[in-house]
Scaffold this motif. Structure first.
Motif, PDB file in Angstrom:
ATOM      1  N   THR A  57       0.837  -1.197   0.000  1.00  0.00           N
ATOM      2  CA  THR A  57       0.000   0.000   0.000  1.00  0.00           C
ATOM      3  C   THR A  57       0.876   1.252   0.000  1.00  0.00           C
ATOM      4  O   THR A  57       2.069   1.190   0.310  1.00  0.00           O
ATOM      5  N   GLU A  58       0.281   2.375  -0.328  1.00  0.00           N
ATOM      6  CA  GLU A  58       1.014   3.647  -0.295  1.00  0.00           C
ATOM      7  C   GLU A  58       1.563   3.913   1.097  1.00  0.00           C
ATOM      8  O   GLU A  58       2.680   4.402   1.246  1.00  0.00           O
ATOM      9  N   ALA A  59       0.790   3.574   2.120  1.00  0.00           N
ATOM     10  CA  ALA A  59       1.228   3.812   3.497  1.00  0.00           C
ATOM     11  C   ALA A  59       2.516   3.055   3.814  1.00  0.00           C
ATOM     12  O   ALA A  59       3.331   3.513   4.616  1.00  0.00           O
ATOM     13  N   THR A  60       2.728   1.922   3.173  1.00  0.00           N
ATOM     14  CA  THR A  60       3.939   1.141   3.391  1.00  0.00           C
ATOM     15  C   THR A  60       5.162   1.904   2.891  1.00  0.00           C
ATOM     16  O   THR A  60       6.181   1.991   3.585  1.00  0.00           O
ATOM     17  N   TYR A  61       5.056   2.459   1.695  1.00  0.00           N
ATOM     18  CA  TYR A  61       6.171   3.233   1.142  1.00  0.00           C
ATOM     19  C   TYR A  61       6.465   4.448   2.014  1.00  0.00           C
ATOM     20  O   TYR A  61       7.624   4.774   2.266  1.00  0.00           O
ATOM     21  N   VAL A  62       5.420   5.095   2.489  1.00  0.00           N
ATOM     22  CA  VAL A  62       5.592   6.269   3.356  1.00  0.00           C
ATOM     23  C   VAL A  62       6.281   5.859   4.657  1.00  0.00           C
ATOM     24  O   VAL A  62       7.198   6.549   5.130  1.00  0.00           O
ATOM     25  N   GLY A  76      19.388   2.584   2.687  1.00  0.00           N
ATOM     26  CA  GLY A  76      17.945   2.479   2.467  1.00  0.00           C
ATOM     27  C   GLY A  76      17.460   3.544   1.498  1.00  0.00           C
ATOM     28  O   GLY A  76      16.610   3.286   0.632  1.00  0.00           O
ATOM     29  N   ALA A  77      17.997   4.747   1.632  1.00  0.00           N
ATOM     30  CA  ALA A  77      17.603   5.844   0.745  1.00  0.00           C
ATOM     31  C   ALA A  77      17.979   5.523  -0.697  1.00  0.00           C
ATOM     32  O   ALA A  77      17.199   5.788  -1.626  1.00  0.00           O
ATOM     33  N   TYR A  78      19.148   4.944  -0.885  1.00  0.00           N
ATOM     34  CA  TYR A  78      19.600   4.578  -2.230  1.00  0.00           C
ATOM     35  C   TYR A  78      18.604   3.606  -2.868  1.00  0.00           C
ATOM     36  O   TYR A  78      18.149   3.796  -3.981  1.00  0.00           O
ATOM     37  N   HIS A  79      18.257   2.565  -2.154  1.00  0.00           N
ATOM     38  CA  HIS A  79      17.363   1.540  -2.693  1.00  0.00           C
ATOM     39  C   HIS A  79      15.972   2.081  -2.969  1.00  0.00           C
ATOM     40  O   HIS A  79      15.387   1.776  -4.008  1.00  0.00           O
ATOM     41  N   LEU A  80      15.444   2.864  -2.044  1.00  0.00           N
ATOM     42  CA  LEU A  80      14.095   3.395  -2.245  1.00  0.00           C
ATOM     43  C   LEU A  80      14.083   4.439  -3.355  1.00  0.00           C
ATOM     44  O   LEU A  80      13.117   4.521  -4.119  1.00  0.00           O
ATOM     45  N   ALA A  81      15.165   5.208  -3.484  1.00  0.00           N
ATOM     46  CA  ALA A  81      15.249   6.187  -4.575  1.00  0.00           C
ATOM     47  C   ALA A  81      15.243   5.484  -5.926  1.00  0.00           C
ATOM     48  O   ALA A  81      14.566   5.926  -6.868  1.00  0.00           O
ATOM     49  N   LEU A  82      15.983   4.383  -6.040  1.00  0.00           N
ATOM     50  CA  LEU A  82      15.982   3.633  -7.301  1.00  0.00           C
ATOM     51  C   LEU A  82      14.605   3.048  -7.579  1.00  0.00           C
ATOM     52  O   LEU A  82      14.133   3.073  -8.715  1.00  0.00           O
ATOM     53  N   LEU A  83      13.955   2.566  -6.546  1.00  0.00           N
ATOM     54  CA  LEU A  83      12.601   2.036  -6.703  1.00  0.00           C
ATOM     55  C   LEU A  83      11.661   3.148  -7.170  1.00  0.00           C
ATOM     56  O   LEU A  83      10.838   2.940  -8.066  1.00  0.00           O
ATOM     57  N   ALA A  84      11.817   4.319  -6.594  1.00  0.00           N
ATOM     58  CA  ALA A  84      10.965   5.454  -6.967  1.00  0.00           C
ATOM     59  C   ALA A  84      11.211   5.894  -8.408  1.00  0.00           C
ATOM     60  O   ALA A  84      10.287   6.364  -9.083  1.00  0.00           O
ATOM     61  N   GLN A  85      12.436   5.745  -8.879  1.00  0.00           N
ATOM     62  CA  GLN A  85      12.738   6.121 -10.256  1.00  0.00           C
ATOM     63  C   GLN A  85      12.022   5.204 -11.242  1.00  0.00           C
ATOM     64  O   GLN A  85      11.664   5.614 -12.334  1.00  0.00           O
ATOM     65  N   ASN A  86      11.829   3.962 -10.849  1.00  0.00           N
ATOM     66  CA  ASN A  86      11.175   2.996 -11.719  1.00  0.00           C
ATOM     67  C   ASN A  86       9.667   2.949 -11.534  1.00  0.00           C
ATOM     68  O   ASN A  86       8.968   2.338 -12.327  1.00  0.00           O
ATOM     69  N   THR A  87       9.167   3.577 -10.471  1.00  0.00           N
ATOM     70  CA  THR A  87       7.736   3.612 -10.188  1.00  0.00           C
ATOM     71  C   THR A  87       7.378   5.049  -9.820  1.00  0.00           C
ATOM     72  O   THR A  87       7.326   5.408  -8.646  1.00  0.00           O
ATOM     73  N   PRO A  88       7.155   5.898 -10.819  1.00  0.00           N
ATOM     74  CA  PRO A  88       7.026   7.324 -10.567  1.00  0.00           C
ATOM     75  C   PRO A  88       5.814   7.760  -9.742  1.00  0.00           C
ATOM     76  O   PRO A  88       5.801   8.872  -9.239  1.00  0.00           O
ATOM     77  N   PRO A  91       4.272   7.497  -3.405  1.00  0.00           N
ATOM     78  CA  PRO A  91       4.047   8.696  -2.583  1.00  0.00           C
ATOM     79  C   PRO A  91       5.254   9.066  -1.731  1.00  0.00           C
ATOM     80  O   PRO A  91       5.136   9.294  -0.530  1.00  0.00           O
ATOM     81  N   ILE A  92       6.432   9.103  -2.341  1.00  0.00           N
ATOM     82  CA  ILE A  92       7.645   9.443  -1.597  1.00  0.00           C
ATOM     83  C   ILE A  92       8.394  10.551  -2.324  1.00  0.00           C
ATOM     84  O   ILE A  92       8.193  10.783  -3.507  1.00  0.00           O
ATOM     85  N   ASP A  93       9.274  11.216  -1.596  1.00  0.00           N
ATOM     86  CA  ASP A  93      10.059  12.306  -2.161  1.00  0.00           C
ATOM     87  C   ASP A  93      11.440  11.776  -2.558  1.00  0.00           C
ATOM     88  O   ASP A  93      12.356  11.715  -1.738  1.00  0.00           O
ATOM     89  N   ALA A  94      11.566  11.355  -3.805  1.00  0.00           N
ATOM     90  CA  ALA A  94      12.826  10.767  -4.281  1.00  0.00           C
ATOM     91  C   ALA A  94      13.971  11.764  -4.175  1.00  0.00           C
ATOM     92  O   ALA A  94      15.103  11.376  -3.884  1.00  0.00           O
ATOM     93  N   ARG A  95      13.699  13.051  -4.394  1.00  0.00           N
ATOM     94  CA  ARG A  95      14.781  14.055  -4.297  1.00  0.00           C
ATOM     95  C   ARG A  95      15.391  14.055  -2.909  1.00  0.00           C
ATOM     96  O   ARG A  95      16.613  14.132  -2.751  1.00  0.00           O
ATOM     97  N   GLN A  96      14.540  13.974  -1.887  1.00  0.00           N
ATOM     98  CA  GLN A  96      15.029  13.957  -0.508  1.00  0.00           C
ATOM     99  C   GLN A  96      15.911  12.730  -0.279  1.00  0.00           C
ATOM    100  O   GLN A  96      16.963  12.819   0.361  1.00  0.00           O
ATOM    101  N   LEU A  97      15.504  11.601  -0.822  1.00  0.00           N
ATOM    102  CA  LEU A  97      16.286  10.375  -0.661  1.00  0.00           C
ATOM    103  C   LEU A  97      17.621  10.484  -1.383  1.00  0.00           C
ATOM    104  O   LEU A  97      18.664  10.073  -0.851  1.00  0.00           O
ATOM    105  N   ILE A  98      17.603  11.032  -2.581  1.00  0.00           N
ATOM    106  CA  ILE A  98      18.838  11.196  -3.358  1.00  0.00           C
ATOM    107  C   ILE A  98      19.792  12.134  -2.631  1.00  0.00           C
ATOM    108  O   ILE A  98      20.994  11.861  -2.532  1.00  0.00           O
ATOM    109  N   GLU A  99      19.266  13.224  -2.098  1.00  0.00           N
ATOM    110  CA  GLU A  99      20.100  14.162  -1.326  1.00  0.00           C
ATOM    111  C   GLU A  99      20.712  13.469  -0.116  1.00  0.00           C
ATOM    112  O   GLU A  99      21.874  13.699   0.217  1.00  0.00           O
TER     113      GLU A  99
END
Length: 173
Positions: A57-62, A76-88, A91-99
């Motif tokens: 669910t979206e709540a899980t990603y959050v 963890g940020a690296y992995h979730l950022a890559l996941l976010a790049q492939n699933t646009p 409901p997460i802020d990929a920029r924050q994770l990349i930073e």
């Protein structure tokens, strides 16, 4: 048995299977959210569980993103950022994770971002790697940017006929 009755039974079976799958994903999502909420540095474990479940669910990603931010977990940020790049639509802020990866991660994670993101923050990554005085990482970065001066990620290079491997994730804590 008529073909109409058979089609109705098939549709009912498909709907039942979909509902079972939905309930399974809800159950797994609640379990993963509980892990993220209660276990420090559990983002990689949660991302793995999410992958095994085949979605969430979206709540899980959050919840996973909140765990990453609370722990300042670059792996963890690296992995979730890559996941976010492939699933646009996540409901997460990929920029924050990349930073977070660029600012708190190691040079291998920064190089992995450089190679794996479609449009990585090249100048920022270069600044951090150069400032580290890590000759090996600087050499790898320069070699990569020599064949890809715009810093387009591996997906672009693969699409253009060049080959590069997707960099594996760094080990977590």
């Amino acid at each position: 048995m008529t073909s109409e009755l058979k089609n109705t039974q098939i549709q009912e079976a498909e709907l039942t299977a979909i509902e079972k799958r939905r309930e399974y994903l809800k159950s797994e999502s609640l379990r993963i959210i509980d892990i993220a909420a209660s276990e420090p540095y559990s983002a990689l474990k949660c991302i793995h569980q999410l992958s095994v479940a085949g979605g969430a669910t979206e709540a899980t990603y959050v919840a996973i993103e909140q765990r990453i931010v609370a722990d300042q977990d670059a792996a963890g940020a690296y992995h979730l950022a890559l996941l976010a790049q492939n699933t646009p639509d996540l409901p997460i802020d990929a920029r924050q994770l990349i930073e977070l990866v660029v600012n708190k991660g190691d040079n291998q994670q920064r190089l992995a971002l450089l190679k794996n993101l479609p449009l990585p923050p090249v100048e920022t990554i270069k600044t951090y790697i150069l400032a580290s005085d890590d000759g090996d990482a600087i050499g790898q970065m320069n070699a990569y940017l020599q064949i890809n001066p715009e810093g387009y990620g591996s997906q672009h290079m693969l699409a253009s006929g060049q080959t590069d491997r997707i960099v594996p994730l760094s080990p977590g804590k």
